[in-house]
Design an enzyme around this catalytic site. Structure first.
Site, PDB file in Angstrom:
ATOM      1  CE1 TYR A 276      -6.926  -6.748  -4.002  1.00 16.44           C
ATOM      2  CE2 TYR A 276      -5.639  -6.877  -1.977  1.00 16.44           C
ATOM      3  CZ  TYR A 276      -6.207  -7.490  -3.079  1.00 16.44           C
ATOM      4  OH  TYR A 276      -6.050  -8.848  -3.267  1.00 16.44           O
ATOM      5  CG  HIS A 282      -5.707  -6.853 -10.024  1.00 13.25           C
ATOM      6  ND1 HIS A 282      -5.213  -8.132  -9.851  1.00 13.25           N
ATOM      7  CD2 HIS A 282      -4.718  -6.137 -10.634  1.00 13.25           C
ATOM      8  CE1 HIS A 282      -3.984  -8.192 -10.344  1.00 13.25           C
ATOM      9  NE2 HIS A 282      -3.667  -6.996 -10.823  1.00 13.25           N
ATOM     10  CE  LYS A 313      -0.309  -8.310  -7.688  1.00 13.21           C
ATOM     11  NZ  LYS A 313      -1.697  -7.959  -7.993  1.00 13.21           N
TER      12      LYS A 313
END
Length: 335
Positions: A276, A282, A313
């Site tokens: 994070y 998120h 990601k």
């Protein structure tokens, strides 16, 4: 125009200069140009040259003594068909911007070709990415699977923030049950506020081994076991018995914390950490710690990148060296 093949490369006479000048094929030499094997086979496939005493299949057979040749040829052909001019070089290929060619314009990419089962040496990757950066080029890996399908990955150093906010001043005492460490939240409310641990139903905070080691190193956590003090070294020995990767994980965890990131376990994603940043709810990164000297199969890297993409990601491999950590990012790209 007809080329000759000497077993290693192909040569065209003076008439071949037009191929160099118009498309950047070959390298000029006295009286003509010399073609790399990939260039020669491509031009033969395109019916732009003939090769003395060789058909396409015959020339391919002669060149296939090099086990990596055919996949390099597939990459060369694919890039040429996409409109790029390229030359062979120490990184397999140097690829020019569309519209540019050798002798006219700058190259944009350095391309390394890998098969799906090839091992990717991360020490080599770190060095080659650095070289590409110094040359102001993008470093790509062209991965070729067993069916000849190609996937391109851009590989670069992800420059995370150099330093995050100062660590807090709260302190706590934890009880160690083997590698498990529990802290009463009423005695350390700052743990949850700073993103450490997980609150259990029993009303205690469970700290992971890397969190425990980081907080002990920061002088913010003291451990006891059965009422007796437990040193950092003793705890590390206990935790390392069941986690052979604890050393590099602890180093990367500490580095991410110092950069202002909030790393948490990435187990459900198959990696060490989900990360994070900037107070976001998120996580935007997955990070996997790897020690110096590590080599991973290209297929394993591909799976990691695909999974990271599927959960929106970035995929980072944290390469742990004696004096530094390089965060190497792999990302699929379309050319």
């Amino acid at each position: 125009m007809k080329a000759t093949f000497d077993g290693k490369s192909l040569r065209l006479g003076q008439e071949g200069i037009s191929l160099y000048e118009s498309g950047g094929y070959g390298r000029p030499e006295k009286g003509g140009i010399r073609l790399a094997p990939e260039e020669g086979l491509y031009l033969l496939w395109r019916n732009r040259i003939e090769v003395a005493d060789h058909t396409f299949s015959g020339l391919l057979a002669d060149l296939s003594g090099d086990t990596g040749f055919f996949r390099r040829y597939l990459v060369y052909r694919d890039l040429r068909e996409r409109g790029y001019a390229l030359q062979t070089g120490p990184h397999d290929f140097r690829v020019f911007r569309r519209g540019d060619r050798p002798g006219k314009g700058q190259s944009q990419y350095l391309v390394r070709v890998r098969a799906e089962r090839d091992l990717v040496d991360f020490d080599q990757i770190v060095a080659e990415v650095a070289t590409a950066g110094n040359m102001r080029k993008q470093y790509l890996i062209a991965a070729v699977d067993d069916e000849g399908e190609l996937t391109y990955y851009e590989v670069k150093v992800n420059h995370l923030a150099e330093a995050g906010p100062e660590a807090g001043e709260g302190k706590a005492v934890g009880e160690a049950y083997g590698a498990v460490v529990l802290v009463r939240p009423a005695e350390a409310p700052w743990l949850a506020a700073e993103g450490y641990g997980k609150l259990l139903d029993a009303g205690e905070i469970l700290l992971s081994p890397v969190e425990t080691l980081y907080l002990m190193d920061a002088g913010r956590l003291t451990l006891v076991r059965g009422g007796a003090p437990l040193s950092r070294e003793a705890y590390y020995g206990i935790a390392a018995e069941t986690d052979g990767e604890l050393g590099e994980k602890a180093i990367v965890y500490a580095d991410l914390r110092r950069r202002g990131c909030g790393p948490k376990t990435g187990y459900k994603f198959g990696h060490h950490f989900r990360v994070y940043t900037a107070g976001l709810q998120h996580s935007l990164l997955l990070a996997h710690a790897i020690p110096e000297g590590t080599a991973l199969p290209m297929a394993a890297i591909s799976r990691s990148v695909r999974l990271a993409n599927s959960v929106k990601k970035k995929m980072l491999f944290a390469c742990v060296h004696t004096d530094d950590i390089q965060y190497i990012e792999f990302a699929r790209i379309k050319l």
